[in-house]
Enzyme design. Structure first.
Site, PDB file in Angstrom:
ATOM      1  N   SER A 285     -13.318  -1.497 -36.614  1.00  0.00           N
ATOM      2  CA  SER A 285     -12.917  -0.309 -37.363  1.00  0.00           C
ATOM      3  C   SER A 285     -14.140   0.398 -37.935  1.00  0.00           C
ATOM      4  CB  SER A 285     -11.961  -0.689 -38.503  1.00  0.00           C
ATOM      5  OG  SER A 285     -11.598   0.440 -39.262  1.00  0.00           O
TER       6      SER A 285
ATOM      7  N   TRP B 219     -16.037   2.036 -35.071  1.00  0.00           N
ATOM      8  CA  TRP B 219     -15.324   3.221 -34.581  1.00  0.00           C
ATOM      9  C   TRP B 219     -15.826   4.480 -35.274  1.00  0.00           C
ATOM     10  CZ3 TRP B 219     -12.083   6.664 -37.224  1.00  0.00           C
ATOM     11  CH2 TRP B 219     -11.333   7.538 -36.426  1.00  0.00           C
ATOM     12  N   HIS B 220     -16.240   4.351 -36.538  1.00  0.00           N
ATOM     13  CA  HIS B 220     -16.698   5.517 -37.292  1.00  0.00           C
ATOM     14  C   HIS B 220     -18.106   5.958 -36.898  1.00  0.00           C
ATOM     15  CE1 HIS B 220     -13.345   4.234 -39.889  1.00  0.00           C
ATOM     16  NE2 HIS B 220     -13.309   5.493 -40.266  1.00  0.00           N
ATOM     17  N   GLY B 221     -18.852   5.112 -36.230  1.00  0.00           N
ATOM     18  CA  GLY B 221     -20.182   5.506 -35.790  1.00  0.00           C
ATOM     19  C   GLY B 221     -21.116   4.318 -35.664  1.00  0.00           C
TER      20      GLY B 221
ATOM     21  N   PHE C 291     -15.856  12.057 -36.051  1.00  0.00           N
ATOM     22  CA  PHE C 291     -15.536  10.743 -35.485  1.00  0.00           C
ATOM     23  C   PHE C 291     -14.715  10.871 -34.208  1.00  0.00           C
ATOM     24  CE2 PHE C 291     -15.672   9.728 -40.203  1.00  0.00           C
ATOM     25  CZ  PHE C 291     -16.982   9.308 -40.143  1.00  0.00           C
TER      26      PHE C 291
END
Length: 361
Positions: free
Chosen positions: A206, A209-211, A361
């Site tokens: 998780s 996933w944001h970077g 994102f």
């Protein structure tokens, strides 16, 4: 050197939607569609295309087969949710952003109290920004007769971290649960270490996933550490929903646990917002110093009053589908007075050129 690659806005959102369709068809949970127009309309449905909610084919795709009939009640509620989403973004998020940007850009110059206030304001900035977009998307879809999944359920009223993650970015949390956590074995695997592996996997992914930044990985790992004690003791399913028939004094008894959970979440947001791991640790170190108890150098009274109004309004609406679901109010005068106040506030603050945080994102 970094590769400077131009990616389409919101690529991760429709990538995840397409993946869920493919996986569900492979698992035979969904029949493949022969309607290519409906499929691409599902993948590129404009209201939620760039920042979610991440829809499942089983929910959204069949709605494209239905004949569109205008539903006034549904459209009216959609307009309410759009108005509430605009208020969250323009009045709450964008006001908080001004002070958050200053405090985090000059974090070495501020005391622990100011840095903690900056973290609190960022908590409301990212919530107002992201859930505001979701409200606008869901409301817009409802105008066209489509029902999108709920993406936020008043997360800052959560009584523990597990409940927070059931209420925050629901479409992503449930996606990782169904397509990562459960396939890994979930809580059914044998041995505590295998269970913890699955917990950390979902939180770290998780974050990733944001970077591809260590701050996001650290943010995911920190949330995993907060979640583990609740998970090990079997209390992760303790607080599932707000009880509508609870007496007011019973609800007041939950406030200490709500505040404690919010503080933990706010400290985690420092890792998310900081430019680097070193800056995040420097901020947290200062927050836990004696300077936490001095009066903040930055104290935006107007913004804090707006946030307080926002929190109180959502508290009284927390049993509803969204913050501005006020059809139960019989007085037309009260309803329209609320609309007018929100409109005036939005018009007063409109003009700040802050793009939605989750567009990146």
């Amino acid at each position: 050197n970094r590769l400077h690659i131009v990616l389409p806005v919101g690529i991760s959102f429709y990538t995840f939607q397409t993946l869920s369709y493919t996986i569900d068809v492979y698992r035979r949970k969904l029949k493949p569609t022969n309607d290519i127009v409906a499929f691409f309309a599902f993948v590129s449905f404009f209201p939620q295309l760039v920042a979610g909610p991440i829809e499942r084919a089983s929910n959204l795709l069949p709605q494209f087969y239905e004949k569109r009939v205008f539903d006034q009640a549904k459209a009216t509620d959609g307009m309410r949710q759009i108005l509430w989403g605009m208020f969250k973004k323009v009045v709450i998020a964008d006001n908080c952003a001004v002070f958050v940007n200053d405090i985090f850009a000059n974090s070495a110059d501020y005391s622990g109290s100011t840095l903690f206030l900056g973290a609190v304001l960022f908590a409301f900035q990212i919530y107002g920004d992201f859930s505001g977009y979701s409200d606008i998307a869901i409301g817009t879809a409802r105008l066209f007769g489509f029902d999108l999944m709920k993406n936020f359920a008043f997360p800052y009223f959560s009584r523990d971290i597990a409940e927070f993650w059931r209420r925050w970015h629901i479409s992503l949390s449930t996606w990782f649960r169904d397509y990562l956590y459960i396939p890994l074995g979930g809580s059914r695997v044998e041995g505590i270490w295998m269970k913890l592996r699955n917990v950390f996997a979902i939180f770290l992914v998780s974050g990733f996933w944001h970077g591809a930044n260590w701050t996001f990985i650290a943010w995911g790992g920190f949330n995993a550490l907060l979640f583990v004690p609740i998970y090990i003791t079997g209390n992760n399913r303790k607080n599932l929903a707000f009880e509508k028939k609870k007496q007011w004094y019973s609800e007041l008894m939950t406030i200490p646990s709500i505040i404690f959970t919010f503080i933990l979440t706010t400290l985690a947001w420092v890792l998310f917002r900081a430019a680097s791991i070193s800056q995040a640790f420097a901020i947290l170190k200062e927050i836990f110093s004696t300077s936490l108890f001095q009066f903040p150098e930055v104290f935006p009274q107007r913004t804090l009053l707006l946030v307080l109004f926002f929190v109180l309004f959502e508290w009284f609406q927390k049993h509803r589908e969204h913050g501005l679901e006020i059809s139960h109010l019989k007085s037309k005068l009260i309803r329209w007075s609320i609309y007018l106040v929100l409109y005036v506030l939005i018009a007063s603050f409109f003009g700040a050129k802050n793009s939605f945080i989750y567009f990146q994102f």
